[in-house]
Enzyme design. Structure first.
Site, PDB file in Angstrom:
ATOM      1  N   GLU A  75       2.999   0.722   5.325  1.00  0.00           N
ATOM      2  CA  GLU A  75       3.349   0.180   4.010  1.00  0.00           C
ATOM      3  C   GLU A  75       2.087  -0.070   3.175  1.00  0.00           C
ATOM      4  O   GLU A  75       1.096  -0.572   3.685  1.00  0.00           O
ATOM      5  CB  GLU A  75       4.123  -1.129   4.206  1.00  0.00           C
ATOM      6  CG  GLU A  75       4.706  -1.710   2.937  1.00  0.00           C
ATOM      7  CD  GLU A  75       5.526  -2.963   3.186  1.00  0.00           C
ATOM      8  OE1 GLU A  75       6.357  -3.311   2.334  1.00  0.00           O
ATOM      9  OE2 GLU A  75       5.332  -3.607   4.247  1.00  0.00           O
ATOM     10  N   LYS A 118      11.599   0.692  -2.151  1.00  0.00           N
ATOM     11  CA  LYS A 118      12.128  -0.351  -1.272  1.00  0.00           C
ATOM     12  C   LYS A 118      13.209  -1.168  -1.985  1.00  0.00           C
ATOM     13  O   LYS A 118      12.988  -1.693  -3.071  1.00  0.00           O
ATOM     14  CB  LYS A 118      10.959  -1.246  -0.838  1.00  0.00           C
ATOM     15  CG  LYS A 118      11.291  -2.346   0.146  1.00  0.00           C
ATOM     16  CD  LYS A 118       9.987  -3.042   0.530  1.00  0.00           C
ATOM     17  CE  LYS A 118      10.183  -4.152   1.542  1.00  0.00           C
ATOM     18  NZ  LYS A 118       8.870  -4.721   1.954  1.00  0.00           N
ATOM     19  N   CYS A 170       9.884  -1.485   5.604  1.00  0.00           N
ATOM     20  CA  CYS A 170       9.653  -2.826   6.140  1.00  0.00           C
ATOM     21  C   CYS A 170      10.916  -3.686   6.140  1.00  0.00           C
ATOM     22  O   CYS A 170      11.815  -3.469   6.919  1.00  0.00           O
ATOM     23  CB  CYS A 170       8.496  -3.485   5.383  1.00  0.00           C
ATOM     24  SG  CYS A 170       7.809  -4.934   6.248  1.00  0.00           S
TER      25      CYS A 170
END
Length: 280
Positions: free
Chosen positions: A44, A118, A155
């Protein structure tokens, strides 16, 4: 004949600046290519520290456009050089005030295939991401790459099963999950959630975590990155919990069809009964 894809991932320590961080990942990619890898993914916001440990406006400086910023342009050159597919997570600025936690996907010939943003943005101690990022708005793309159908989940997304399933419904064979998670918060979940997602959705998952401590907080990123197959089994050894590491593993995509025929989870889904899952 088995459809075996040699895949790679990198868990890295922060070097202190973007230039050396990008250069280090380029060398890992070249080494992966020398070992025969055809796809590689990075962690990330790979070219920056995990600045979300603090809430300071100075950290907007890490953001750049995707795909026209310097890092993605450089990674396109790297893909052409190595002949590998690249999954490249960066801090994206779309326009003034519009920032996203993003991963660009680049094909083996250097062509830009698209990006994932994300969806789920945390705002808890040490992970102040809502200060920086808007929630993703591009859905759950699966990219038709030189090695097969590749998706990305970033994540904190991994705690939400809906996106994993949508990637499977969209045809993913391999999902990269670049992350930055620390020892005290979620280590007991790390080797549970992604294997469970791989089983439930019957594809391969590449789980990538940063490693080490960085200058902006106390988070102890514990590495232990891995590949997991559609039966929930680790492919080779899990990476170190303390050191930078390049993993290169052979993934037999033929196993996906075997598992889907044996377990038939997609056949037995009941979308007609799931309306309540999307009610506010």
């Amino acid at each position: 004949m088995a459809n075996v894809v040699r895949a790679a991932l990198v868990q890295a320590t922060w070097t202190g600046d973007t230039a050396t961080m990008v250069a280090k990942h380029e060398e890992h990619a070249r080494e992966a290519a020398r070992q025969g890898a055809r796809i590689i993914g990075f962690q990330e916001v790979f070219n920056a520290p995990y600045f979300c440990q603090v809430q300071e406006p100075e950290h907007y400086r890490w953001a750049e456009p995707v795909p026209d910023g310097p890092t993605v342009r450089r990674m396109r050159d790297l893909a052409r050089e190595t002949g590998m597919v690249l999954v490249v997570p960066v801090f994206e600025v779309e326009q003034s005030g519009f920032y996203y936690n993003t991963a660009a996907v680049i094909d083996a010939d250097g062509s830009y295939l698209g990006k994932y943003r994300k969806h789920h943005i945390p705002q808890v101690k040490g992970f102040w991401e809502k200060y920086y990022f808007k929630p993703g708005n591009l859905g759950w793309p699966v990219f038709d790459t030189a090695v097969g159908k590749v998706g990305v989940y970033i994540c904190y997304d991994r705690h939400f099963p809906e996106g994993w399933r949508q990637l499977g419904l969209n045809g993913a064979q391999l999902v990269y999950n670049p992350s930055a998670t620390h020892r005290g918060l979620s280590a007991h979940l790390w080797q549970l959630e992604q294997p469970a997602a791989a089983v439930a959705n019957e594809y391969f998952v590449a789980a990538i975590n940063r490693v080490g401590q960085e200058e902006y907080g106390d988070n102890d990123f514990y590495g232990t990155s891995y590949f997991v197959d559609p039966r929930g089994r680790f492919v080779g050894e899990v990476a170190s919990d303390k050191s930078e590491e390049l993993l290169v593993r052979d993934l037999d995509f033929g196993l996906i069809e075997d598992v889907r025929q044996q377990w038939a989870f997609y056949r037995d889904r009941r979308p007609d009964a799931y309306e309540g899952l999307v009610r506010p």
